[in-house]
Structures are given as structure tokens and as C-alpha cells.
Design a protein around this motif. Sequence first.
Motif, PDB file in Angstrom:
ATOM      1  N   PHE A   1      -9.507   8.072   5.095  1.00 48.39           N
ATOM      2  CA  PHE A   1      -8.789   8.931   4.168  1.00 48.39           C
ATOM      3  C   PHE A   1      -8.616  10.274   4.855  1.00 48.39           C
TER       4      PHE A   1
ATOM      5  N   TYR B   1       2.822   5.481  -1.817  1.00 46.58           N
ATOM      6  CA  TYR B   1       2.550   4.610  -0.671  1.00 46.58           C
ATOM      7  C   TYR B   1       3.477   3.402  -0.671  1.00 46.58           C
TER       8      TYR B   1
ATOM      9  N   GLU C   1      -4.853  -6.421   2.403  1.00 48.81           N
ATOM     10  CA  GLU C   1      -4.244  -5.252   3.008  1.00 48.81           C
ATOM     11  C   GLU C   1      -3.939  -5.620   4.451  1.00 48.81           C
TER      12      GLU C   1
ATOM     13  N   TYR D   1      -0.607   6.943  -6.260  1.00 50.94           N
ATOM     14  CA  TYR D   1      -0.753   6.206  -5.001  1.00 50.94           C
ATOM     15  C   TYR D   1       0.185   5.007  -4.885  1.00 50.94           C
TER      16      TYR D   1
ATOM     17  N   TYR E   1      -5.078   6.180   4.523  1.00 48.16           N
ATOM     18  CA  TYR E   1      -4.444   6.836   3.385  1.00 48.16           C
ATOM     19  C   TYR E   1      -4.565   8.356   3.543  1.00 48.16           C
ATOM     20  N   THR E   2      -3.550   9.082   3.091  1.00 46.13           N
ATOM     21  CA  THR E   2      -3.675  10.542   3.109  1.00 46.13           C
ATOM     22  C   THR E   2      -3.129  11.119   1.822  1.00 46.13           C
ATOM     23  N   ASN E   3      -3.643  12.299   1.474  1.00 45.80           N
ATOM     24  CA  ASN E   3      -3.109  13.018   0.321  1.00 45.80           C
ATOM     25  C   ASN E   3      -3.278  14.515   0.574  1.00 45.80           C
TER      26      ASN E   3
ATOM     27  N   CYS F   1       0.453   6.100   4.455  1.00 48.71           N
ATOM     28  CA  CYS F   1      -0.450   4.975   4.200  1.00 48.71           C
ATOM     29  C   CYS F   1      -0.067   3.864   5.156  1.00 48.71           C
ATOM     30  N   ASP F   2      -1.049   3.257   5.791  1.00 44.17           N
ATOM     31  CA  ASP F   2      -0.769   2.119   6.656  1.00 44.17           C
ATOM     32  C   ASP F   2      -2.066   1.365   6.941  1.00 44.17           C
TER      33      ASP F   2
ATOM     34  N   TYR G   1      -3.393   9.737  12.259  1.00 45.08           N
ATOM     35  CA  TYR G   1      -2.614   8.519  12.091  1.00 45.08           C
ATOM     36  C   TYR G   1      -2.177   7.913  13.431  1.00 45.08           C
TER      37      TYR G   1
ATOM     38  N   HIS H   1       1.503  12.508   2.903  1.00 47.28           N
ATOM     39  CA  HIS H   1       1.178  11.365   2.041  1.00 47.28           C
ATOM     40  C   HIS H   1       1.641  10.083   2.710  1.00 47.28           C
TER      41      HIS H   1
END
Lengths: 346, 337
Positions: free
Chosen positions: B85, A104, B14, A100, B131-133, B126-127, B94, B124
Motif C-alpha cells: 500500500f 481501481y 487477484e 476503491y 494499491y495507492t491512495n 492499483c496492479d 510502482y 490512485h
Amino acid sequence: MSQTVLESLNQALHRMMQTDERVHLIGEDLLDPYGGAFKVSRGLSTAFEDRVWTTPISEAGFVGVAIGMAMGGLLPVVEIMFGDFVLLAADQLINHGAKYAWIYNEKVDVPLVVRLPMGGRRGYGPTHSQTLEKHFLGAPGLAIVATNPFVDSGRLLETATRYDRRPVLFVENKKMYARRQRPIQGGRCEAMDARVSPGPYPSVSLSFGSFEMADVTLVAYGGMAELAVEAAERLLIEDERYCEVVMPTSIQPLEMDAIAQSVARSGHLVVAEESPGAGGFGAEVISALPAAAWAALRAQPQRVSALNLPIANSTALEAATLPDVDDLLAAMRRVLPTAASRSATG
Amino acid sequence: MVARERTGQSDYQEERIDPRARFAQMEGPLSEKLYAQMRLIRRFEEQLLERFDRGLLVGTTHAYIGQEADAVGVINHLRAGDVVFSNHRCHGHYLVWGDKPEALAAELMGRAGGLVGGRGGSQHICDGGFYTNGIQGGIVPGALGLSLAKRVRGEDAVAVVFIGDGTLGQGVLYECLNMASLWGAPLLVVLEDNGWAQSTPSHREVAGSMLERARAFGMEAGAIESTDAEAIYTHFEGIIEEVRQSVRPRLEVIHTYRLCHHSRSDDHRPAEEIEARRADDPLPKQRQRVSEERARAIEEAVEARLFEAFEAAEAQAQPAVEQLDDPLLRGMPGPQT
Ligand SMILES: Cc1ncc(C[n+]2csc(CCOP(=O)(O)OP(=O)(O)O)c2C)c(N)n1
């Protein structure tokens, strides 16, 4: 009397939970009076009730939960009951937590510690005795730290938990828990000369003579460390040869400085690990030797490891499968071919 | 990497994105706002697929076409501090969450200014709490952990995790439903049941009841069968508040349909089945609620925005190769450094 490794780890957990409320403990059967299978977590649920999470038997799930907690600003320490079970969480570690921060673009940290009681010699049989961290070697983003009795195990765990922003596999050894820590003071460890490399995860080097006299370098980590020291002592007594034992605690990334310097002095290398050798720590050490150390080598490096077999329950079979002091001594004698003649001639 | 001591004070920061506040500030009635967002998702993906066909992108992508009502129905209720997620089919989620088609396009094209600097690509990203996977089911434990961390830190945040019907096959999901229920996690699992997992229909992969699977763990579970954005929006308004207030996990199924292929050009579903479901396309359904004049204005604005987004993405440089280093080898952390 020094502390046992177990006491050192347990007290470090108490200390950390006392001083940093973000430290949480997660794993199976952690609650008092049981306090975890090897008692490393004893007393913690009583003192810090809200921060000890006793879990169902869900290794992938709770390791992943700890990853999420770490992303959410906590400092989770996961206890895997027997290190063998970490394979259930391999996807969470390799495909999630370890990646991650990088994928990221470093918008997140995953400051996670996963404690792994590894190793055999206690008769637990094929699924409870393995040394499996080699399967995680080379997973990008995952640090592997292995403790041994010649470092302060509790401080090492504290460094991994409170200061390291990466996910760390923290390798302990079941046999080691009851052993006393053997502290290094003023460049000495008992009858040995001692050196400790700088950095948060030090490599310890020990020698029964002066380091300049080393005939062979024996690299060992975790549960093999004390066996290596025993082998070094016997090599001196039986063959009058000096062995420098180098014990790294940073297995990934592999801390090579102390190893390379020792090999450059001794010209001979034996690498020991408790797991089967293929694709493992020893292969890494040998292939990571820098040119200067290679040039100094006067014989082919030797690797000592377990037989490529599951670990039996029977004491006799287990002992025959795992590498012991005799194996280390034999390997050192193979790289030092003149040893026999030298002792024969006195 | 600069080592820093993690002391009792929080150093956790964050970037916070607040979809609910942004949605509230959008001009026009609900119908128009939802249409604008769905239109953006649809056209973003159509343009993306078209660029794939022209060889401008590498790898693969999973479009959201047909499911846009889910994203707008759920995510517009989330606020700063909440987390999402998401999975392989994440662009739609997103765009509602972060509303940055430029940065998303740049990411998908592997450019330096992408959401994660070109490191993640389609699956993948993120912001600011999103989050993604790309591992089916693997994201659920992380979402649960995040929801618990938020609870521990005293935030009244909700974590939403999106999964598909095919992901019901993954065991780690059930480990997490169990723990989420045992521990009282503010976790909402949104199951987008589009009837298919890649080339496998639901009836070949899901035995028994989706809802009973969650209820067996003592969780609340519910379902909505709809592609109506306003119906889904209304449905989730209460549910998300309920998860937030009760601090209990919940599973919510949206029975929907995927009108496009699974990823690029892999579709073996019966043509009649897809044709029949076109009547449920959420986009025209929502357009009907908007005046022709407003619909056109929205569409023009979307086209202009996407044109700029893709142009800007294409014009960007690839990430600097010099940045490729091994984070493990950067200055080791430690109390003394
Ligand atoms: C663990 C894992 N196995 C397989 C895949 C390959 N894969 C990607 S999407 C997909 C189907 C997922 O189906 P579903 O959960 O129903 O979501 P949908 O694609 O329908 O949105 C598969 C098999 C994967 N990404 N992860």
C-alpha cells in the motif's frame, strides 16, 4: 410469536458464520459473555472464536482494517457500538472503501458491511442517540440499507453480507431491537394490506384500506416505520382518511418505485425521518419524484424530521426534539386540508 | 454487475505480481540491476515533469527523485501474494513492483489503457496487489486489514505500507500500530523520512522519537540512514523475511532526502540544504559501481523504453465516456438474481 429484530439479526450472524468461513465480525466489546453493547453479537465469539475480532476503541482504524480484509477476500461485518461513532470512520468509508472498486477500475471488490445502531428515544443523550446516515447520503460507491420490523432484518443483513459486493452501511435502530418483527404473509400484515417490492432490499407498503383508496403517502424508514404505521391507523380512526405507508430499505441508492407509484395514486406526500431534515432523506425523496408523481401531487409535500438540535438526555426534551406520531398526523392533515371539514360533516 | 453468491469456496482472485522473481531473472549483477531500476524511476519522473511543463498533463504529481534507493531496496524482496500500500509518492514504488512504465504513463495521462483506465491518475493506482491512495495515513488500516486477511487465509504473505515522516501526525496510524501488534499482523511500515512534509520540516511536526512511537506498542522498530541502494537492499532482505516468519508487525525508518520539489514547483527549502544533499544522490552512487560501458547500455535501454512508453501513452484514446456509470445503480445484488 415472531422473533424480535435483535434475535433475527443475531441468528442471521450465527447462520452466516456457520455457512461461510469468510464472514468475520469486527468491533468493540464483542466477546461473550458481553456480546456487544446491544447483544446483537451474543454467542458468536463462543461459537466462532477465531472470527470475532474484539477491537480497541479505534473506529477509523478497525473500519479501515475491515476494508482491507474485504479487499483480501473476507466478508467482514463491522459493529459500530453506537452508530454515532461512525463519523470517526467517515474518511475510511468515503475516501477509501467506497472508492476503491471504482478508482481501481473494478480490479477489487470491497464487500464490507458496517452495522450502525442509530436513533434516540432511549435517553442516551446528545452523542449516543443520533440518526446520522444522512451524512453519508450521496457518497459515491457507498450503499445504505436500513432495516425495519416489517422486513426480515436477519435476511436483509445476510443479503448485504453475503451477496452484496459493495460496502454497505446497515442501519439498525436501537429502539427497534426489542420489537417483534411483523411479517407479511399472503399480502397481509396483521390488519393491513401489504405489498413488498421485488429485489434484495425491498420496500414494504402497508395500508389499512385497499391501496387504491390511499389519500396520502407517508414515506418512512428505519426507526420511523412503526410510528408511521401508528399514524396511519390514527388517521383512519380519527379522520377516516387512508394513508399508505411506504418503507424503503434501500436508502442509497434510493428505491423510488413504490414511493412514486403510491404518490401517483394518493396525490399527497409526507416524508418522515428521525434526523434533522436539512440535506437529508426527505429532501432526496421529494426531489427524486418522477414527473408523473409530481403531476399527481395536489398539495406541497411535507417533511417531518427532528428539530435541528442535539438530542437532550431529558425525556421531555428528547421527545420534543424527535418527530413522533402526532407530528406525522399533523403533517398529513396539512397536506389533506379538507380532512377537518370532512370529519365534521361525517 | 453480475451478482454471485459468496459461498465457502474462495472466489478471490487477484493478478499476482512477483517482483522478487522478476528481479532474480534480470540480467547482470546486483549493482547493475539496481542501477537499471533506479535509472528507470529517475528518468520516468524527469520526463513526466517535463511533460507537465509542456502542459501535456493535468493535476499534480509527487516525484520520488532522491529516494529511489528505498523502492529498490524494499520492493525487490516482495513476492507473489505480498501486497504494497503506497501513498501520493508512489511512482517509484510502482515501477519496481509492476515494472510497467507504459501503463503507468498512460494512467498519468488519463488514458484508457492506464493501470486503472484513467480513473486514478498519479495518486490512485492499483496492479496485482499494489494499491495507492492520496490520503495521508488513511492507507495504513487497509494495509493492516489486507495483511490480516492473508494471514487468515493461510498465506505467508507480507503487507508493506509506505508512509512519510509528515504522516506521523495522523492518529489512525497509531490505532493501527496498536491493533497490528495486538493481533500479530505481518505488516511492515516503511517510513521514508525525507526531512520534510510538503513545506514543513520534520522538527516542526514530529515530537520525540519515531522509533519509540512504534516500540511503545510492543513492535520491533529499526532505522537506516542511507541513500545507498545496496545497503538498503541488504538491510531489508532480512527484515522482510523476519516479518514473514515471525508474523509480527515492524516499523522501519529510512532516513533519506527528497532532491526535488514536493509536488510540482513548490519548493521553499533552503537552497544550501538541497545542494549539500546532492552528494547523497543515490543514482550516481550506484552508477559508480557499474562499468561505464554497462551504465551507458542501461541508460540507452531506459531511454528507448521510456520513449516508447510515453509515445504509446500519448497515442492512446481517452477513456470512453459511456463507461461512466454509477456502480450502485447497476443490477442490485441478491440471492435470487
Ligand atoms: C490527510 C491528508 N492531509 C494533507 C494532505 C496533503 N499532502 C499531500 S503530501 C503531504 C506531505 C506529506 O508528507 P510526508 O508524509 O512526510 O511524505 P513526503 O511527501 O515527504 O513523501 C501533504 C500535507 C493529504 N494528501 N492528506
